[in-house]
Design a protein around this motif. Sequence first.
Motif, PDB file in Angstrom:
ATOM      1  N   ILE A   1       0.825  -1.210   0.000  1.00 30.88           N
ATOM      2  CA  ILE A   1       0.000   0.000   0.000  1.00 30.88           C
ATOM      3  C   ILE A   1       0.862   1.264   0.000  1.00 30.88           C
ATOM      4  CG2 ILE A   1      -1.729   1.327   1.276  1.00 30.88           C
ATOM      5  CD1 ILE A   1      -2.868  -1.093  -0.157  1.00 30.88           C
ATOM      6  N   PRO A   2       1.807   1.428   0.949  1.00 30.83           N
ATOM      7  CA  PRO A   2       2.648   2.640   0.883  1.00 30.83           C
ATOM      8  C   PRO A   2       3.496   2.715  -0.382  1.00 30.83           C
ATOM      9  CG  PRO A   2       3.417   1.131   2.605  1.00 30.83           C
ATOM     10  CD  PRO A   2       2.100   0.626   2.144  1.00 30.83           C
ATOM     11  N   GLU A   3       3.878   1.579  -0.910  1.00 31.00           N
ATOM     12  CA  GLU A   3       4.661   1.536  -2.152  1.00 31.00           C
ATOM     13  C   GLU A   3       3.858   2.129  -3.306  1.00 31.00           C
ATOM     14  OE1 GLU A   3       6.158  -2.270  -4.692  1.00 31.00           O
ATOM     15  OE2 GLU A   3       6.709  -2.285  -2.573  1.00 31.00           O
ATOM     16  N   LEU A   4       2.615   1.710  -3.441  1.00 31.37           N
ATOM     17  CA  LEU A   4       1.759   2.215  -4.512  1.00 31.37           C
ATOM     18  C   LEU A   4       1.404   3.680  -4.299  1.00 31.37           C
ATOM     19  CD1 LEU A   4      -0.677  -0.821  -4.948  1.00 31.37           C
ATOM     20  CD2 LEU A   4       1.151  -0.130  -6.505  1.00 31.37           C
ATOM     21  N   GLU A   5       1.175   4.071  -3.052  1.00 36.44           N
ATOM     22  CA  GLU A   5       0.846   5.470  -2.773  1.00 36.44           C
ATOM     23  C   GLU A   5       2.006   6.382  -3.139  1.00 36.44           C
ATOM     24  OE1 GLU A   5      -2.436   5.113   0.847  1.00 36.44           O
ATOM     25  OE2 GLU A   5      -0.308   5.311   1.357  1.00 36.44           O
TER      26      GLU A   5
ATOM     27  N   LYS B   1      -3.725   8.468  -2.272  1.00 38.61           N
ATOM     28  CA  LYS B   1      -4.016   7.688  -1.080  1.00 38.61           C
ATOM     29  C   LYS B   1      -4.999   6.564  -1.416  1.00 38.61           C
ATOM     30  CE  LYS B   1      -2.911   8.451   2.648  1.00 38.61           C
ATOM     31  NZ  LYS B   1      -1.781   7.915   3.435  1.00 38.61           N
ATOM     32  N   ILE B   2      -4.734   5.400  -0.858  1.00 39.42           N
ATOM     33  CA  ILE B   2      -5.616   4.245  -1.030  1.00 39.42           C
ATOM     34  C   ILE B   2      -6.320   3.990   0.294  1.00 39.42           C
ATOM     35  CG2 ILE B   2      -5.731   1.771  -1.548  1.00 39.42           C
ATOM     36  CD1 ILE B   2      -3.069   2.143  -3.096  1.00 39.42           C
ATOM     37  N   PRO B   3      -7.646   4.040   0.334  1.00 40.28           N
ATOM     38  CA  PRO B   3      -8.341   3.746   1.588  1.00 40.28           C
ATOM     39  C   PRO B   3      -7.941   2.384   2.146  1.00 40.28           C
ATOM     40  CG  PRO B   3      -9.863   4.695  -0.002  1.00 40.28           C
ATOM     41  CD  PRO B   3      -8.589   4.431  -0.745  1.00 40.28           C
ATOM     42  N   PHE B   4      -7.340   2.398   3.329  1.00 40.43           N
ATOM     43  CA  PHE B   4      -6.751   1.187   3.921  1.00 40.43           C
ATOM     44  C   PHE B   4      -6.959   1.265   5.430  1.00 40.43           C
ATOM     45  CE2 PHE B   4      -2.804  -1.366   5.046  1.00 40.43           C
ATOM     46  CZ  PHE B   4      -3.283  -2.563   4.541  1.00 40.43           C
ATOM     47  N   ASN B   5      -7.893   0.474   5.927  1.00 38.01           N
ATOM     48  CA  ASN B   5      -8.259   0.521   7.335  1.00 38.01           C
ATOM     49  C   ASN B   5      -7.283  -0.326   8.156  1.00 38.01           C
ATOM     50  OD1 ASN B   5      -9.470   0.479   9.862  1.00 38.01           O
ATOM     51  ND2 ASN B   5     -11.544   0.312   9.046  1.00 38.01           N
ATOM     52  N   ARG B   6      -6.523   0.338   9.009  1.00 38.02           N
ATOM     53  CA  ARG B   6      -5.520  -0.340   9.832  1.00 38.02           C
ATOM     54  C   ARG B   6      -6.013  -0.624  11.253  1.00 38.02           C
ATOM     55  NH1 ARG B   6      -2.674   3.001   6.284  1.00 38.02           N
ATOM     56  NH2 ARG B   6      -0.807   2.060   5.340  1.00 38.02           N
ATOM     57  N   GLN B   7      -7.324  -0.524  11.474  1.00 38.79           N
ATOM     58  CA  GLN B   7      -7.860  -0.751  12.823  1.00 38.79           C
ATOM     59  C   GLN B   7      -8.351  -2.177  13.032  1.00 38.79           C
ATOM     60  OE1 GLN B   7      -9.838   2.440  14.878  1.00 38.79           O
ATOM     61  NE2 GLN B   7      -9.692   3.759  13.082  1.00 38.79           N
TER      62      GLN B   7
ATOM     63  N   ALA C   1     -10.117   1.194  -5.684  1.00 37.80           N
ATOM     64  CA  ALA C   1      -9.020   2.165  -5.601  1.00 37.80           C
ATOM     65  C   ALA C   1      -7.669   1.453  -5.647  1.00 37.80           C
ATOM     66  CB  ALA C   1      -9.149   2.980  -4.316  1.00 37.80           C
ATOM     67  N   PHE C   2      -7.577   0.318  -4.983  1.00 33.58           N
ATOM     68  CA  PHE C   2      -6.329  -0.449  -4.959  1.00 33.58           C
ATOM     69  C   PHE C   2      -5.989  -0.967  -6.357  1.00 33.58           C
ATOM     70  CE2 PHE C   2      -4.411  -4.759  -4.393  1.00 33.58           C
ATOM     71  CZ  PHE C   2      -3.163  -4.350  -3.946  1.00 33.58           C
TER      72      PHE C   2
ATOM     73  N   VAL D   1      -2.799  -0.631 -11.549  1.00 32.67           N
ATOM     74  CA  VAL D   1      -2.725  -0.411 -12.990  1.00 32.67           C
ATOM     75  C   VAL D   1      -1.845   0.795 -13.298  1.00 32.67           C
ATOM     76  CG1 VAL D   1      -4.063   0.251 -15.032  1.00 32.67           C
ATOM     77  CG2 VAL D   1      -4.929  -1.526 -13.491  1.00 32.67           C
ATOM     78  N   GLU D   2      -2.038   1.888 -12.574  1.00 30.70           N
ATOM     79  CA  GLU D   2      -1.236   3.087 -12.818  1.00 30.70           C
ATOM     80  C   GLU D   2       0.243   2.834 -12.561  1.00 30.70           C
ATOM     81  OE1 GLU D   2      -0.838   7.702 -11.187  1.00 30.70           O
ATOM     82  OE2 GLU D   2      -2.734   6.621 -10.931  1.00 30.70           O
ATOM     83  N   ALA D   3       0.541   2.150 -11.467  1.00 34.10           N
ATOM     84  CA  ALA D   3       1.940   1.866 -11.141  1.00 34.10           C
ATOM     85  C   ALA D   3       2.558   0.918 -12.160  1.00 34.10           C
ATOM     86  CB  ALA D   3       2.038   1.273  -9.737  1.00 34.10           C
ATOM     87  N   ALA D   4       1.798  -0.079 -12.601  1.00 32.33           N
ATOM     88  CA  ALA D   4       2.312  -1.014 -13.599  1.00 32.33           C
ATOM     89  C   ALA D   4       2.547  -0.320 -14.939  1.00 32.33           C
ATOM     90  CB  ALA D   4       1.334  -2.183 -13.760  1.00 32.33           C
ATOM     91  N   GLN D   5       1.664   0.602 -15.296  1.00 31.36           N
ATOM     92  CA  GLN D   5       1.858   1.374 -16.531  1.00 31.36           C
ATOM     93  C   GLN D   5       3.158   2.169 -16.470  1.00 31.36           C
ATOM     94  OE1 GLN D   5      -1.948   3.438 -16.569  1.00 31.36           O
ATOM     95  NE2 GLN D   5      -2.604   2.329 -18.403  1.00 31.36           N
TER      96      GLN D   5
END
Length: 374
Positions: free
Chosen positions: A75-79, A85-91, A162-163, A168-172
């Motif tokens: 997640i932080p890598e892609l962000e 930001k990717i909605p990612f619930n860490r709770q 969103a993930f 896709v964007e990062a792979a492009q």
Amino acid sequence: MNHIVIVGCGIIGATLAYELSLIEGLKITVVDKQPPAQAATGAALGVLMGIISHKVKGKAWRMRQTSVQRYGTLIPELEAITNKKIPFNRQGILMLLPSPQVTADDLPFWEKLKQTRQNQGWQLEILDKAQLSKICPQVDVSSREYIGAIHSPQDRQLDPTAFTLALVEAAQQNGVNFRFGVNVLGMKSSSDRENSSTRELETTEGVIAADTFIISAGLGSSLLTEQLNQKVDIRPVLGQAIHLRLGHPLAKSEFQPAITCNDTYIVPCGAGVYPTTDYWVGATVEFSQDDGELSADKELLDNSLKGAIATCPELAKADVIRTWSGLRPRPEGRPAPVIEKLPGYDNVILASAHYRNGVLLAPATAEMVKEMVL
């Protein structure tokens, strides 16, 4: 340069594309008749039930552990790559233990699982009724009898759409060629004495030649394997969900985990990115009838909503924003998922039929496929 073609760009295909794009010497093309994150991915709630699952050994546990660990870095890598930001619930995930479905006789199982997870380097918390009421006031312990709850603080929840779009964007950016709106018409095979292979993928935009083909097309995977004379029976299981808007966090509490009770999920939307005011509730599990017909049962969705309100009565005040449904690909007569080289073929890999765990197992699937490719 080894050319790899991936058929399908749901969460599995997109994760494969990104993870393989990190390997030097690969040319990667992704083909899908739809835009990314449609079908099962677009309907998923994104709850990553890894540590809290009952799996403690074997392939099923290893895949869950691999995925949970990779999500922590992915997640932080892609962000960082996409600057989004990717909605990612860490709770974590809170699993309620309602009576009479769960009794005190079931608690030793959870105590044993807690110890097992501790030995594996993970954490589970067993809460009694008083502790549950204190840390999670959105759950009305007076409206229903509870033995207690299990909190898995290291499990997560994310927005699958969103993930997938971030993948896709990062792979492009890494050079992957995505071809959306392209229908796959067929695959041609050739054979020798020892094995078979396929070198060409026929599409509505011409023939794509490649060295390796990865089929991750969900329910569409069966049609492609049939063309290669290999029957892989993947059937649809329908799931419905509902989007609620409350206007403020449940109980106005800062603690907003994904909550599950009797297989109904209450999922805070946008956690980690936006203030939590919306919630997803779902998802139903609906199999086809004897005649093969499969249609959404409104009563089942209504029951999910009633179950969510029984768990968190404050949701009765929420507005319904939308309802939706999707088809999950489930393999018939064998465990999900199907990750293997297609029998009889040395260059066709099947990575599909994850049923209800596509989001959870996407990183582990990519790791297994990478090993096959390399």
